[in-house]
Design a protein around this motif. Sequence first.
Motif, PDB file in Angstrom:
ATOM      1  N   THR A 154       0.853  -1.172  -0.191  1.00  0.00           N
ATOM      2  CA  THR A 154      -0.034  -0.137  -0.099  1.00  0.00           C
ATOM      3  C   THR A 154       0.911   1.339   0.173  1.00  0.00           C
ATOM      4  O   THR A 154       0.717   2.230  -0.812  1.00  0.00           O
ATOM      5  CB  THR A 154      -0.746   0.005   1.340  1.00  0.00           C
ATOM      6  N   ARG A 155       1.966   1.222   0.686  1.00  0.00           N
ATOM      7  CA  ARG A 155       2.859   2.487   0.985  1.00  0.00           C
ATOM      8  C   ARG A 155       3.318   2.569  -0.321  1.00  0.00           C
ATOM      9  O   ARG A 155       3.442   3.747  -0.882  1.00  0.00           O
ATOM     10  CB  ARG A 155       3.703   2.158   2.031  1.00  0.00           C
ATOM     11  N   VAL A 156       4.026   1.673  -0.904  1.00  0.00           N
ATOM     12  CA  VAL A 156       4.900   1.879  -2.055  1.00  0.00           C
ATOM     13  C   VAL A 156       3.898   2.297  -3.205  1.00  0.00           C
ATOM     14  O   VAL A 156       4.112   3.423  -4.057  1.00  0.00           O
ATOM     15  CB  VAL A 156       5.282   0.429  -2.562  1.00  0.00           C
ATOM     16  N   ARG A 210       1.046   3.716  -2.996  1.00  0.00           N
ATOM     17  CA  ARG A 210       0.557   5.381  -2.868  1.00  0.00           C
ATOM     18  C   ARG A 210       1.646   6.432  -3.298  1.00  0.00           C
ATOM     19  O   ARG A 210       1.267   7.374  -4.015  1.00  0.00           O
ATOM     20  CB  ARG A 210       0.273   5.520  -1.325  1.00  0.00           C
ATOM     21  N   ARG A 211       2.975   6.056  -2.838  1.00  0.00           N
ATOM     22  CA  ARG A 211       4.045   6.864  -3.405  1.00  0.00           C
ATOM     23  C   ARG A 211       4.130   6.750  -4.971  1.00  0.00           C
ATOM     24  O   ARG A 211       4.265   8.151  -5.620  1.00  0.00           O
ATOM     25  CB  ARG A 211       5.339   6.153  -2.753  1.00  0.00           C
ATOM     26  N   LEU A 212       4.089   5.683  -5.677  1.00  0.00           N
ATOM     27  CA  LEU A 212       4.092   5.727  -7.092  1.00  0.00           C
ATOM     28  C   LEU A 212       3.036   6.566  -7.724  1.00  0.00           C
ATOM     29  O   LEU A 212       3.007   7.168  -8.592  1.00  0.00           O
ATOM     30  CB  LEU A 212       3.891   4.043  -7.510  1.00  0.00           C
ATOM     31  N   ALA A 249       1.100   9.034  -6.494  1.00  0.00           N
ATOM     32  CA  ALA A 249       1.383  10.396  -5.896  1.00  0.00           C
ATOM     33  C   ALA A 249       2.601  11.030  -6.739  1.00  0.00           C
ATOM     34  O   ALA A 249       2.376  12.297  -7.384  1.00  0.00           O
ATOM     35  CB  ALA A 249       1.821  10.448  -4.619  1.00  0.00           C
ATOM     36  N   SER A 250       3.796  10.292  -7.069  1.00  0.00           N
ATOM     37  CA  SER A 250       4.877  10.804  -7.994  1.00  0.00           C
ATOM     38  C   SER A 250       4.301  10.633  -9.542  1.00  0.00           C
ATOM     39  O   SER A 250       5.237  11.042 -10.329  1.00  0.00           O
ATOM     40  CB  SER A 250       6.046   9.902  -7.876  1.00  0.00           C
ATOM     41  N   ALA A 254       3.579   1.498 -11.144  1.00  0.00           N
ATOM     42  CA  ALA A 254       2.238   1.358 -10.379  1.00  0.00           C
ATOM     43  C   ALA A 254       1.437   0.077 -11.231  1.00  0.00           C
ATOM     44  O   ALA A 254       1.207  -0.902 -10.442  1.00  0.00           O
ATOM     45  CB  ALA A 254       1.443   2.512 -10.142  1.00  0.00           C
ATOM     46  N   GLU A 313      -7.726   7.742  -5.387  1.00  0.00           N
ATOM     47  CA  GLU A 313      -6.522   6.609  -5.704  1.00  0.00           C
ATOM     48  C   GLU A 313      -7.350   5.349  -6.171  1.00  0.00           C
ATOM     49  O   GLU A 313      -6.739   4.573  -7.173  1.00  0.00           O
ATOM     50  CB  GLU A 313      -5.639   6.357  -4.419  1.00  0.00           C
TER      51      GLU A 313
END
Lengths: 450, 450
Positions: free
Chosen positions: A8-10, A12-14, A16-17, A23, A46
């Motif tokens: 989930t963290r990874v 969301r970061r992908l 967001a960037s 992703a 998301e």
Amino acid sequence: MADPQVTTRVLRRLLASGLLTRAERLLARSRPADLAPILGDLQPDEVRTVVDVLYRQHRAAPTLAELPPELLPQIFDALGDQRLSQILARLEIDDMLEMVERLPEERRAPVIAGLPDEKAGELRKAELYPADSAGRAMTTRFVALEQTTTAQQAIDRIRAAGDDTDAILYLYVVDEKGGLSGVVPIRRLVSAPPDRMLGDLMIREPVSIRADADQEEAAQAVTRYNLLAIPVVDDESRMLGVITVDDVIEVINEEATEDIYYMAGLHEEDRVFSPALQSVRRRLPWMLLNLCALFVAAWVIGRFEQTLEQLVALAFFMPVVAGMGGNSGIQSLTVITRGIALGEIEFSSGLRLVAKELAVALAIGTVAGAAAAGLATLWQGSALLGGVLFVAMLVTVAVAGMLGAAVPLMLKALRQDPALGSGVIVTTLTDVVGLVTFLGIGTLLIDRLS
Amino acid sequence: MADPQVTTRVLRRLLASGLLTRAERLLARSRPADLAPILGDLQPDEVRTVVDVLYRQHRAAPTLAELPPELLPQIFDALGDQRLSQILARLEIDDMLEMVERLPEERRAPVIAGLPDEKAGELRKAELYPADSAGRAMTTRFVALEQTTTAQQAIDRIRAAGDDTDAILYLYVVDEKGGLSGVVPIRRLVSAPPDRMLGDLMIREPVSIRADADQEEAAQAVTRYNLLAIPVVDDESRMLGVITVDDVIEVINEEATEDIYYMAGLHEEDRVFSPALQSVRRRLPWMLLNLCALFVAAWVIGRFEQTLEQLVALAFFMPVVAGMGGNSGIQSLTVITRGIALGEIEFSSGLRLVAKELAVALAIGTVAGAAAAGLATLWQGSALLGGVLFVAMLVTVAVAGMLGAAVPLMLKALRQDPALGSGVIVTTLTDVVGLVTFLGIGTLLIDRLS
């Protein structure tokens, strides 16, 4: 399986960037069942992006089918009607039905309007079956062939089914009227000579289930006979659909949750991640019902006010009598309701079971009552008080054990769910019996006790 | 499925009249799962005759495998060592292991001595895995092939396996070191071109489970990913065996029974048809433990003897406070233990769950406390007494809700079974908190209350 919290963290970061391609690759690598909880942790925009990607990967439908029901509302909110229709159209009919039922009232019509006519028609038909019936749990994708079809012809038919091959576990052999006459496990085809006819390969008199039967019966049959799928038929034994073993496992887990939950008076959708307010609303009625039951006990004690005033020590032992009775009742209740749930009990043997539970409770009541009497005598220095406690406990534990067996069997005979309601009935009756016996004998002997 | 009681009656009459051929035909028509309960209703000499017939029909092993464990002792008693060895030799290794474990101590050595060497060796190996592990639940019958094997070669291998074809659901593709690299669902072979290599047909990175993992994990993986079987591997991912979905369903049912049973302090083999004496012996320890817990509550009440003497009406409401607290605790406990059992809870979110259950309990305690206060005020004509009840109930219900969530999570963190023991701990603590709060506040305000 990867740690969902890391994924989930990874992810969301992908997102967001704006690294959508990476992703997509991350999502492509994850299994639908692992994606489901991740979806629940995302923000609405998301969710939209991820579902778009999954839809293009042809995996949005299986992922949604794996979502725990309590997470569905937030996913539905994030998605438009059109996207939802597209995803639903790719679901098996049983999953589609479940989703539609969970849609907010006002969105059902527009979402169903977006389905292809054929799917909408199937959905309308499935909706006619009663809740929790085999007809609702079945999929309508199956291959039915005739006895004279050869193994090779059958294989060609399976090839023609294309993508779905993986989901096919049995071929169903039907007579000219569509009646089910046998099943051929697909794996038998593998080693069969190409010109062998299905009539010679098939297992005759296959286990089947009526569409209007409870899905729990289907689950019990699959469990009992170690099947991978069970055919669902109408009252003239014509093939209507199939319930596969993965759906059976879901039913088994649901029913077990229901049984465990009902013992505690919980609504089956009151799950770990349900919103708190929903849990409050669902638990309150049961708690208030229990409050009433407990006030009955309070009122019974109130009837013995004078006795208690003469010997307040009697009040010390009230929870002991009621508590031991309650435990005895719950033990019998649990053994019987579980036996019913697993299909181990034929009603005809009900009396024998009640007698057994009564015998067990009598034995336990004797031993535990003697122990309690000993403790009470030592503490209060009165063997007579110990004696009163012994008799009250024996009676209460025995009655509770008998009620714990009899109440669910009676509820079952009345076609009620034995798991639901048995608990309150048994414990309330037990409380009353326990308190009346203990305080009643106490009242009779009060002059010699105090 | 025929009514087992009718079949039993007919069968016994046929046996008594010496009509063995007709009895054989009746038995041949029945499925193993339906024969199992019938076997339990027969006399020892009848059991012997029927098992002989079934053995000749090659169906004694599957029938015994379907027997509920509590019926096994009487069947074992009726059969000689040699016959038992013969039957065991035809069982899958996981079923054989289960049977051997249930044999009386003194018969194990002679029965095992009667097994073919190969089977005895397999049995010894299987016994090395820890109880309830995947290694014990797996069968060792599986087909492992190489990536370069063609579909046609694979089909030939399956044909060579003969009788067992029906049990094969997947082919396992292994590398030169025996490491699992993929699986091919048998039904994919059906539609594959004969010269296609397994490496091109297989599903890569298949879900697998370590032999020393708990069988519950295997069940959760099969459920989660909708599998028909899960490969069991060693720590270098070499194939050791397979757990099929029918065994998974058994595990799921067992674990659900265990969870429901533990809540009521029952031993998992205390079933509807267990002998009464066994039930007594298994339930007594728990009942005596509860007796001690209840005497703690009695002792707490005893500490407030003076208060109760001044206002005996306080005693009326003790069961209300303790009972509502108990229910609140059990509800939280049930939601959390079920969530743990279904694998829905990652430990990291534990605090959030406790907070939610506390919030829910606070809300319920407020509403139910107010209702109780109202009833008590009306009944006893004292708003102050109502107020005491309100505060005590709010505190008790809230603490119980929090404990109900926290205790199983803590037990889980300590690697204890959260379903076992949580119940007594939570209800005992709740009783004490409830009684101390209610009677404590009552003592502080006793002059204004009485």
